[in-house]
Design a protein around this motif. Structure first.
Motif, PDB file in Angstrom:
ATOM      1  N   ASN A 141      -9.194   7.454  -2.018  1.00 24.68           N
ATOM      2  CA  ASN A 141      -9.859   7.236  -0.728  1.00 24.68           C
ATOM      3  C   ASN A 141     -10.237   8.543  -0.047  1.00 24.68           C
ATOM      4  N   GLY A 142     -10.321   9.618  -0.846  1.00 31.33           N
ATOM      5  CA  GLY A 142     -10.640  10.913  -0.265  1.00 31.33           C
ATOM      6  C   GLY A 142     -11.987  10.941   0.434  1.00 31.33           C
ATOM      7  N   ALA A 143     -12.989  10.275  -0.140  1.00 32.68           N
ATOM      8  CA  ALA A 143     -14.343  10.289   0.432  1.00 32.68           C
ATOM      9  C   ALA A 143     -14.666   8.975   1.156  1.00 32.68           C
ATOM     10  N   LEU A 144     -13.672   8.108   1.336  1.00 35.47           N
ATOM     11  CA  LEU A 144     -13.915   6.799   1.934  1.00 35.47           C
ATOM     12  C   LEU A 144     -13.431   6.751   3.380  1.00 35.47           C
ATOM     13  N   ILE A 198      -7.923  17.342   0.312  1.00 37.84           N
ATOM     14  CA  ILE A 198      -8.295  16.391   1.365  1.00 37.84           C
ATOM     15  C   ILE A 198      -7.045  15.905   2.090  1.00 37.84           C
ATOM     16  N   LEU A 199      -5.980  15.658   1.353  1.00 33.97           N
ATOM     17  CA  LEU A 199      -4.726  15.210   1.948  1.00 33.97           C
ATOM     18  C   LEU A 199      -4.198  16.255   2.930  1.00 33.97           C
ATOM     19  N   ARG A 200      -4.199  17.506   2.512  1.00 35.50           N
ATOM     20  CA  ARG A 200      -3.699  18.567   3.397  1.00 35.50           C
ATOM     21  C   ARG A 200      -4.574  18.720   4.639  1.00 35.50           C
ATOM     22  N   ARG A 201      -5.876  18.519   4.486  1.00 35.92           N
ATOM     23  CA  ARG A 201      -6.780  18.606   5.639  1.00 35.92           C
ATOM     24  C   ARG A 201      -6.479  17.480   6.632  1.00 35.92           C
ATOM     25  N   ARG A 202      -6.202  16.284   6.096  1.00 38.75           N
ATOM     26  CA  ARG A 202      -5.871  15.159   6.979  1.00 38.75           C
ATOM     27  C   ARG A 202      -4.566  15.405   7.719  1.00 38.75           C
ATOM     28  N   ILE A 203      -3.571  15.921   6.994  1.00 39.82           N
ATOM     29  CA  ILE A 203      -2.280  16.185   7.628  1.00 39.82           C
ATOM     30  C   ILE A 203      -2.433  17.216   8.736  1.00 39.82           C
ATOM     31  N   ALA A 204      -3.261  18.242   8.499  1.00 39.44           N
ATOM     32  CA  ALA A 204      -3.433  19.328   9.474  1.00 39.44           C
ATOM     33  C   ALA A 204      -4.018  18.837  10.786  1.00 39.44           C
ATOM     34  N   THR A 205      -4.811  17.767  10.738  1.00 42.66           N
ATOM     35  CA  THR A 205      -5.464  17.266  11.954  1.00 42.66           C
ATOM     36  C   THR A 205      -4.809  15.988  12.482  1.00 42.66           C
ATOM     37  N   ARG A 206      -3.686  15.595  11.856  1.00 38.16           N
ATOM     38  CA  ARG A 206      -3.039  14.337  12.249  1.00 38.16           C
ATOM     39  C   ARG A 206      -2.329  14.492  13.593  1.00 38.16           C
ATOM     40  N   GLU A 207      -2.509  13.513  14.441  1.00 38.84           N
ATOM     41  CA  GLU A 207      -1.819  13.472  15.736  1.00 38.84           C
ATOM     42  C   GLU A 207      -1.202  12.104  15.923  1.00 38.84           C
ATOM     43  N   ILE A 242       0.859  -1.187   0.000  1.00 31.41           N
ATOM     44  CA  ILE A 242       0.000   0.000   0.000  1.00 31.41           C
ATOM     45  C   ILE A 242       0.892   1.232   0.000  1.00 31.41           C
ATOM     46  N   ASN A 243       0.878   1.929  -1.123  1.00 28.62           N
ATOM     47  CA  ASN A 243       1.722   3.110  -1.315  1.00 28.62           C
ATOM     48  C   ASN A 243       0.867   4.366  -1.211  1.00 28.62           C
ATOM     49  N   GLY A 244       1.520   5.490  -1.140  1.00 27.52           N
ATOM     50  CA  GLY A 244       0.840   6.776  -1.041  1.00 27.52           C
ATOM     51  C   GLY A 244       1.712   7.715  -0.239  1.00 27.52           C
ATOM     52  N   THR A 245       1.474   8.998  -0.370  1.00 24.73           N
ATOM     53  CA  THR A 245       2.301   9.928   0.369  1.00 24.73           C
ATOM     54  C   THR A 245       1.953   9.910   1.847  1.00 24.73           C
ATOM     55  N   PHE A 246       2.741  10.611   2.632  1.00 22.83           N
ATOM     56  CA  PHE A 246       2.539  10.646   4.075  1.00 22.83           C
ATOM     57  C   PHE A 246       1.208  11.336   4.376  1.00 22.83           C
ATOM     58  N   GLY A 247       0.359  10.662   5.154  1.00 23.60           N
ATOM     59  CA  GLY A 247      -0.953  11.201   5.465  1.00 23.60           C
ATOM     60  C   GLY A 247      -2.073  10.652   4.611  1.00 23.60           C
ATOM     61  N   ALA A 248      -1.748   9.761   3.677  1.00 24.14           N
ATOM     62  CA  ALA A 248      -2.781   9.217   2.778  1.00 24.14           C
ATOM     63  C   ALA A 248      -3.642   8.156   3.460  1.00 24.14           C
ATOM     64  N   LEU A 288      -2.058   2.146  -4.749  1.00 25.70           N
ATOM     65  CA  LEU A 288      -1.767   3.544  -4.428  1.00 25.70           C
ATOM     66  C   LEU A 288      -3.006   4.211  -3.853  1.00 25.70           C
ATOM     67  N   LEU A 289      -2.886   4.742  -2.629  1.00 22.19           N
ATOM     68  CA  LEU A 289      -3.954   5.566  -2.059  1.00 22.19           C
ATOM     69  C   LEU A 289      -3.730   6.999  -2.536  1.00 22.19           C
TER      70      LEU A 289
END
Length: 345
Positions: A164-167, A116-125, A5-11, A109-110
């Motif tokens: 997987n933006g809406a999943l 959406i990716l940037r929003r996920r990164i912003a709230t990642r803990e 499962i590939n994808g950038t950090f936060g995917a 690849l995710l």
């Protein structure tokens, strides 16, 4: 089998992988990040200080292959591997090493939209981390978005893409599990080259265009560009091996035996065994012949004619030195003997 499962950090790779092992019977989670962390801890402090990214360590890439093979030997079934691979040459090295061990890889690849990716990164803990550590992790993820965008062309051509933006995590895992079951996520088409168990003899052939540029090829199973050619088979003459490989790889039938340019003794560099590397002069390809070049999909990705200067950017250093001296030998009209890419006194 491996589901990578590939994808950038936060995917969402790791959370999806944890969910996926519950959907694929007999599957095991393997996170190569743990290998990288362990390797960094074992390095001497002065060497560790030089490393910005453990993926750049050849030892990490070898250990990922060896650890995956060992886990599959112990557990069997399916190995689910959540790991970002944005550099195509690292993909080639790792997937090629797995193919050499007859381990198939299904590459997924995710790919959520960037907003959406940037929003996920912003709230990642990160569990247990301080606010300052969370900030560093987020910045690391943001910093890698441009590299991810640059890699998208080859990633989308190589992997089964899941937006997987809406999943939810569960829905993403179900989508991957279905793609594996139906083979929509196909096995990576990569040649199986068995790992050498001793020193080898390999023959390469230099082919030139009308501008005297040399032909290089891009293998799918190892990092860096290469010369057309391959390992000499038992009982085969090295020049004949070069002729055979050029025909198999490029569809070019050489009119006669190519002339020898260099013999290079490549010393062992564990885990590689080294051996003799020979380069031959295959002569000039007319423009019409070059236009008919064909590539075997599982083995070679691309070809191009390059100048000596351009070759320095594409070839690993030892191969470039071998090419450089082969070109000098061609100019002088006599072959050279090299050791580790350098002429002997």
């Amino acid at each position: 089998m491996i589901v990578w499962i590939n994808g950038t950090f936060g995917a969402g790779k790791t959370s999806t992988a944890r969910e996926l092992i519950g959907l694929l019977p007999g599957s095991t989670l393997f996170d190569p990040e743990r290998v990288g962390e362990g390797l960094l801890r074992l390095l001497p402090p002065e060497r560790r200080a030089e490393v910005a990214d453990y993926q750049d360590l050849p030892g990490w890439r070898r250990l990922v292959v060896e650890t995956a093979a060992a886990l599959l030997a112990e557990a069997g079934g399916v190995l689910v591997v959540p790991m970002t691979l944005l550099r195509q040459e690292y993909r080639d090295e790792i997937f090629g090493g797995l193919a050499a061990r007859r381990i198939t890889v299904r590459h997924v690849l995710l790919a959520p939209e960037e907003t959406i990716l940037r929003r996920r990164i912003a709230t990642r803990e990160e569990p247990g981390d301080t606010a300052a550590a969370d900030l560093r992790v987020r910045q690391w993820a943001y910093d890698h978005i441009p590299a991810y965008q640059q890699a998208l062309d080859w990633l989308k051509g190589d992997a089964h893409v899941v937006d997987n933006g809406a999943l939810s995590v569960r829905e993403t895992a179900e989508k991957i599990a279905e793609a594996v079951r139906t083979e929509a996520a196909g096995v990576c088409d990569i040649v199986q080259t068995p790992e050498p168990t001793r020193e080898t003899v390999a023959s390469g052939v230099l082919l030139f265009d009308d501008a005297d540029r040399v032909l290089l090829v891009d293998p799918t199973y190892k990092a860096g560009w290469e010369f057309p050619g391959g390992v000499v088979e038992p009982g085969e003459a090295p020049a004949c091996a070069g002729v055979r490989e050029v025909a198999e790889e490029l569809g070019v039938e050489l009119a006669g035996m190519p002339g020898l340019l260099v013999v290079d003794w490549e010393p062992p560099a564990p885990p590689a065994y080294g051996g003799l590397r020979l380069l031959f002069d295959g002569g000039r390809l007319a423009a019409a012949e070059a236009a008919r070049l064909r590539l075997p999909g599982p083995e070679l990705r691309a070809w191009r004619f390059v100048t000596e200067t351009e070759a320095a950017r594409l070839l690993p250093p030892v191969r470039y030195e071998r090419l450089r001296w082969a070109l000098r030998a061609r100019e002088r009209g006599r072959p050279l003997y090299l050791e580790a890419g350098r002429p002997t006194p």
